[in-house]
Design an enzyme around this catalytic site. Structure first.
Site, PDB file in Angstrom:
ATOM      1  N   GLU A   3      -6.200  -1.348   3.885  1.00 39.36           N
ATOM      2  CA  GLU A   3      -7.142  -0.270   4.166  1.00 39.36           C
ATOM      3  C   GLU A   3      -8.530  -0.790   3.822  1.00 39.36           C
ATOM      4  O   GLU A   3      -8.709  -1.496   2.823  1.00 39.36           O
ATOM      5  CB  GLU A   3      -6.854   0.974   3.341  1.00 39.36           C
ATOM      6  CG  GLU A   3      -5.596   1.723   3.726  1.00 39.36           C
ATOM      7  CD  GLU A   3      -5.419   2.976   2.898  1.00 39.36           C
ATOM      8  OE1 GLU A   3      -5.741   4.069   3.398  1.00 39.36           O
ATOM      9  OE2 GLU A   3      -4.979   2.852   1.743  1.00 39.36           O
ATOM     10  N   GLU A  37       5.172   5.287   1.105  1.00 35.14           N
ATOM     11  CA  GLU A  37       4.110   4.730   1.956  1.00 35.14           C
ATOM     12  C   GLU A  37       3.677   3.391   1.383  1.00 35.14           C
ATOM     13  O   GLU A  37       3.498   3.256   0.159  1.00 35.14           O
ATOM     14  CB  GLU A  37       2.914   5.682   2.019  1.00 35.14           C
ATOM     15  CG  GLU A  37       1.719   5.140   2.814  1.00 35.14           C
ATOM     16  CD  GLU A  37       0.563   6.133   2.863  1.00 35.14           C
ATOM     17  OE1 GLU A  37       0.830   7.356   2.901  1.00 35.14           O
ATOM     18  OE2 GLU A  37      -0.603   5.677   2.852  1.00 35.14           O
TER      19      GLU A  37
END
Length: 289
Positions: free
Chosen positions: A72, A67
């Protein structure tokens, strides 16, 4: 402008609705610059993300598929001004991760559009906000093989979760993430490829003999200029013309893993899959082959 909107409403027994866009099995890439120009939401419990997962998710699961979190934001008083970049992978059967963050000088990320990006090569991943680099990860170790495959893209706005926690009385709804564009840039030059032909993976060799390291190397849009052989991070030797071979003398007992690196005439590099073998059945590893 594409808008992802998080609403406070009852749906299916939940108090909030939102959306996620996924390009799996439709648009996927290996290496390049991946960027999006976004205006983020804000507030306690709001968790927007621009990220990637390995195409092998269906077969390998997470985190073995890898990932890459390009952006974020963990909403709230202390988080609305900060972007996080992270990679996740599987190491020795366990979840491993590495990351960092950048806080803007003034205001919050919802005030204006910002460009969030990574530059991903076969050796590293670099994170940027508005072309300011704030993080780099070395992905050459064998344990980070997840990051040498194709990845798909995701965009979403989560509400709640274990990182931001739930919304509270200060959270304003609806919340939106505005997407001006998502772009992927890739070098038109193709990377060379290399594989080790000898020794054979899993073989057991005799101590005191010589070992011929050999590789098959191809560059479809140019020419190979060198092949280097490594034991872990230590260079064993280099071949600068065909055949791509290097001979080691008087090899010692132990357990070994080697890789080859190919360099083409454009300076592009690639690593082979690792090859492991033993000498005299294996023992305490000698410092050198």
């Amino acid at each position: 402008i594409l808008t992802i909107r998080a609403l406070e409403e009852n749906y299916g027994g939940n108090n909030y609705t939102s959306a996620r866009l996924i390009s799996r099995n439709k648009v996927f890439y290996q290496y390049g610059r991946v960027e999006a120009r976004l205006r983020l939401p804000y507030g306690q419990g709001i968790w927007p993300a621009f990220w990637m997962m390995g195409q092998s998710f269906g077969s390998d699961g997470w985190p073995a598929c890898g990932e890459i979190d390009i952006m974020e934001m963990v909403g709230g008083t202390n988080g609305d001004n900060t972007t996080h970049g992270t990679i996740h992978w599987q190491q020795y059967g366990n979840h491993a991760y590495y990351g960092g963050h950048h806080t803007i000088n003034s205001g919050i990320l919802a005030d204006n559009f910002h460009v969030f990006a990574i530059e991903w090569s076969n050796t590293s991943i670099r994170w940027f906000i508005d072309d300011h680099q704030f993080l780099i990860a070395d992905i050459t170790p064998d344990q980070l093989s997840e990051f040498h495959q194709e990845f798909f893209l995701l965009l979403n706005v989560a509400v709640g979760g274990n990182w931001p926690g739930p919304p509270d009385g200060t959270t304003v709804f609806p919340q939106t993430m505005e997407v001006d564009y998502v772009r992927v840039y890739q070098d038109m030059n193709q990377q060379p490829s290399v594989s080790i032909s000898t020794p054979i993976n899993g073989s057991n060799l005799t101590a005191g003999t010589n070992l011929l390291l050999s590789a098959d190397a191809v560059d479809n849009d140019g020419s190979v200029v060198s092949v280097q052989f490594y034991q872990e991070s230590g260079l064993l030797g280099e071949a600068v013309s065909e055949p791509w071979e290097y001979e080691l003398y008087n090899i010692q007992p132990g357990n070994y893993t080697i890789r080859a690196k190919v360099v083409d005439d454009d300076g592009l590099e690639s690593l082979s899959d690792p090859v492991s073998f033993t000498v005299d059945g294996g023992s305490a590893r000698a410092p050198y082959l």
